[in-house]
Design a protein around this motif. Structure first.
Motif, PDB file in Angstrom:
ATOM      1  N   ARG A  90     -56.341 -39.403  42.412  1.00 55.79           N
ATOM      2  CA  ARG A  90     -56.967 -38.846  41.213  1.00 55.79           C
ATOM      3  C   ARG A  90     -58.171 -39.702  40.795  1.00 55.79           C
ATOM      4  O   ARG A  90     -59.239 -39.163  40.465  1.00 55.79           O
ATOM      5  CB  ARG A  90     -55.953 -38.777  40.076  1.00 55.79           C
ATOM      6  CG  ARG A  90     -56.514 -38.113  38.824  1.00 55.79           C
ATOM      7  CD  ARG A  90     -55.633 -38.345  37.617  1.00 55.79           C
ATOM      8  NE  ARG A  90     -54.360 -37.651  37.705  1.00 55.79           N
ATOM      9  CZ  ARG A  90     -53.178 -38.262  37.717  1.00 55.79           C
ATOM     10  NH1 ARG A  90     -53.113 -39.602  37.687  1.00 55.79           N
ATOM     11  NH2 ARG A  90     -52.070 -37.567  37.752  1.00 55.79           N
ATOM     12  N   ARG A 129     -51.365 -29.855  43.155  1.00 55.27           N
ATOM     13  CA  ARG A 129     -51.203 -30.504  41.851  1.00 55.27           C
ATOM     14  C   ARG A 129     -52.487 -31.213  41.433  1.00 55.27           C
ATOM     15  O   ARG A 129     -52.876 -31.188  40.255  1.00 55.27           O
ATOM     16  CB  ARG A 129     -50.033 -31.474  41.896  1.00 55.27           C
ATOM     17  CG  ARG A 129     -49.795 -32.183  40.574  1.00 55.27           C
ATOM     18  CD  ARG A 129     -48.485 -32.923  40.579  1.00 55.27           C
ATOM     19  NE  ARG A 129     -48.400 -33.861  39.461  1.00 55.27           N
ATOM     20  CZ  ARG A 129     -47.377 -34.669  39.241  1.00 55.27           C
ATOM     21  NH1 ARG A 129     -46.326 -34.652  40.046  1.00 55.27           N
ATOM     22  NH2 ARG A 129     -47.379 -35.501  38.209  1.00 55.27           N
ATOM     23  N   ASP A 132     -54.805 -28.587  40.240  1.00 59.38           N
ATOM     24  CA  ASP A 132     -54.265 -28.044  38.990  1.00 59.38           C
ATOM     25  C   ASP A 132     -54.641 -28.924  37.802  1.00 59.38           C
ATOM     26  O   ASP A 132     -55.033 -28.434  36.741  1.00 59.38           O
ATOM     27  CB  ASP A 132     -52.728 -27.963  39.060  1.00 59.38           C
ATOM     28  CG  ASP A 132     -52.236 -26.582  39.434  1.00 59.38           C
ATOM     29  OD1 ASP A 132     -52.982 -25.609  39.239  1.00 59.38           O
ATOM     30  OD2 ASP A 132     -51.107 -26.486  39.938  1.00 59.38           O
ATOM     31  N   GLU A 133     -54.513 -30.225  37.988  1.00 62.64           N
ATOM     32  CA  GLU A 133     -54.710 -31.166  36.892  1.00 62.64           C
ATOM     33  C   GLU A 133     -56.174 -31.477  36.636  1.00 62.64           C
ATOM     34  O   GLU A 133     -56.544 -31.791  35.493  1.00 62.64           O
ATOM     35  CB  GLU A 133     -53.955 -32.464  37.184  1.00 62.64           C
ATOM     36  CG  GLU A 133     -52.442 -32.303  37.193  1.00 62.64           C
ATOM     37  CD  GLU A 133     -51.725 -33.632  37.360  1.00 62.64           C
ATOM     38  OE1 GLU A 133     -52.406 -34.676  37.437  1.00 62.64           O
ATOM     39  OE2 GLU A 133     -50.486 -33.621  37.424  1.00 62.64           O
ATOM     40  N   GLY A 134     -57.007 -31.395  37.688  1.00 64.87           N
ATOM     41  CA  GLY A 134     -58.361 -31.900  37.537  1.00 64.87           C
ATOM     42  C   GLY A 134     -59.484 -30.891  37.552  1.00 64.87           C
ATOM     43  O   GLY A 134     -60.503 -31.102  36.910  1.00 64.87           O
TER      44      GLY A 134
END
Length: 304
Positions: A90, A129, A132-134
């Motif tokens: 991330r 994921r 999805d988050e970023g």
């Protein structure tokens, strides 16, 4: 002619990679956006980012490719390792987005005994994921690997299986490493082997999603699973394999990046870039190559 370059150090700040690349005649570069040996990194400072963009424009070196830390293993079945890897990935994606880097090269990881299918599923879940988050602009470029140990990604089918299981599969692109592919069993040393390799790549992954190459000769033999890079033409792939690649019109505009051994003065990079450009022109023989490296050894005192 493809865009030739090399992996550049960021010692002194991320923008210094452009200065180093310019000094040796790179048209493209690869870099780490942070210390490769650490999980975390302090946020990029505004002046670092501005300097990066300024030198990107001034040098004309483009595209810039980032490589993720080798610590990252998003295929790990061990939760603590996976969490540290995901958090580190991330951070890398955030830094790439900030710097405007289009692709982050990532090794799929190692299943460490959980099995290939479990490992591939874990990678697919992790990348979904992540997006999805970023909502990142940077695309992950999965790299083919040599097949050492329990590492994933040594078959084109592995990369295809990851993408097939993803909701964000359209965000994934690919990096082709010549040493890794050869060590994994993809023969680049004959016309037939070369054609079969890229026919398979196109069928399973799509040549339109092959965004960059790592150009490394191989110390190991075909299908040895040995990830040991050496200089262009001095390994088991040889000049012929690289001549096929750099003259292939399908890759005429592709970034082709050296990850071959070198010292701080980057003299080895200069010579390998000279070799690649001579191969495009078609005027380099084995005797020429030996002479060039013999002169290199006399001038530097280093043996390739």
């Amino acid at each position: 002619m493809p865009k030739f370059g090399a992996h550049m150090s960021i010692s002194g700040g991320v923008a210094t990679a452009f200065e180093r690349g310019r000094d040796i005649g790179c048209e493209t570069i690869q870099l780490f956006t942070k210390n490769n040996r650490q999980w975390k990194a302090p946020p990029l400072k505004p002046d670092e980012v501005a300097r990066f963009h300024d030198l990107h424009t001034q040098t004309g070196i483009d595209p810039v490719v980032a490589h993720a830390s080798y610590l990252i293993n998003i295929a790990s079945p061990k939760e603590s390792v996976w969490q540290k890897s995901f958090d580190a990935l991330r951070i890398e994606m955030e830094r790439c987005d900030t710097l405007g880097i289009p692709w982050l090269v990532l090794h799929p990881g190692s299943h460490t005994g959980a099995g290939v299918e479990a490992g591939l599923a874990k990678v697919a879940h992790s990348l979904d994921r992540l997006y999805d988050e970023g909502g990142y602009q940077t695309a992950v470029a999965l790299e083919i690997t040599a097949g050492q140990g329990t590492n994933l990604g040594y078959e084109f089918e592995h990369l295809a299986r990851i993408v097939e299981q993803m909701r964000y599969g359209d965000r994934i692109v690919y990096c082709f490493d010549t040493c890794h592919a050869f060590a994994a069993g993809y023969d680049l040393t004959t016309d037939e082997g070369y054609q079969a390799t890229f026919d398979a790549f196109d069928r399973l992954l799509g040549l339109d999603r092959l965004v960059c190459f790592h150009l490394n000769d191989s110390k190991g033999d075909l299908a040895s699973n040995l990830d040991r890079h050496t200089h262009i033409g001095l390994g088991a792939i040889g000049l012929g394999g690289f001549a096929r690649l750099v003259r292939d019109p399908r890759f005429a505009d592709a970034p082709m990046i050296l990850e071959t051994p070198k010292e701080d003065d980057m003299a080895e990079d200069r010579l390998n870039l000279r070799v690649l450009r001579a191969l495009v022109e078609g005027d380099l023989s084995e005797d020429d190559l030996r002479d060039w490296w013999r002169t290199f050894e006399q001038e530097t005192g280093r043996t390739p």
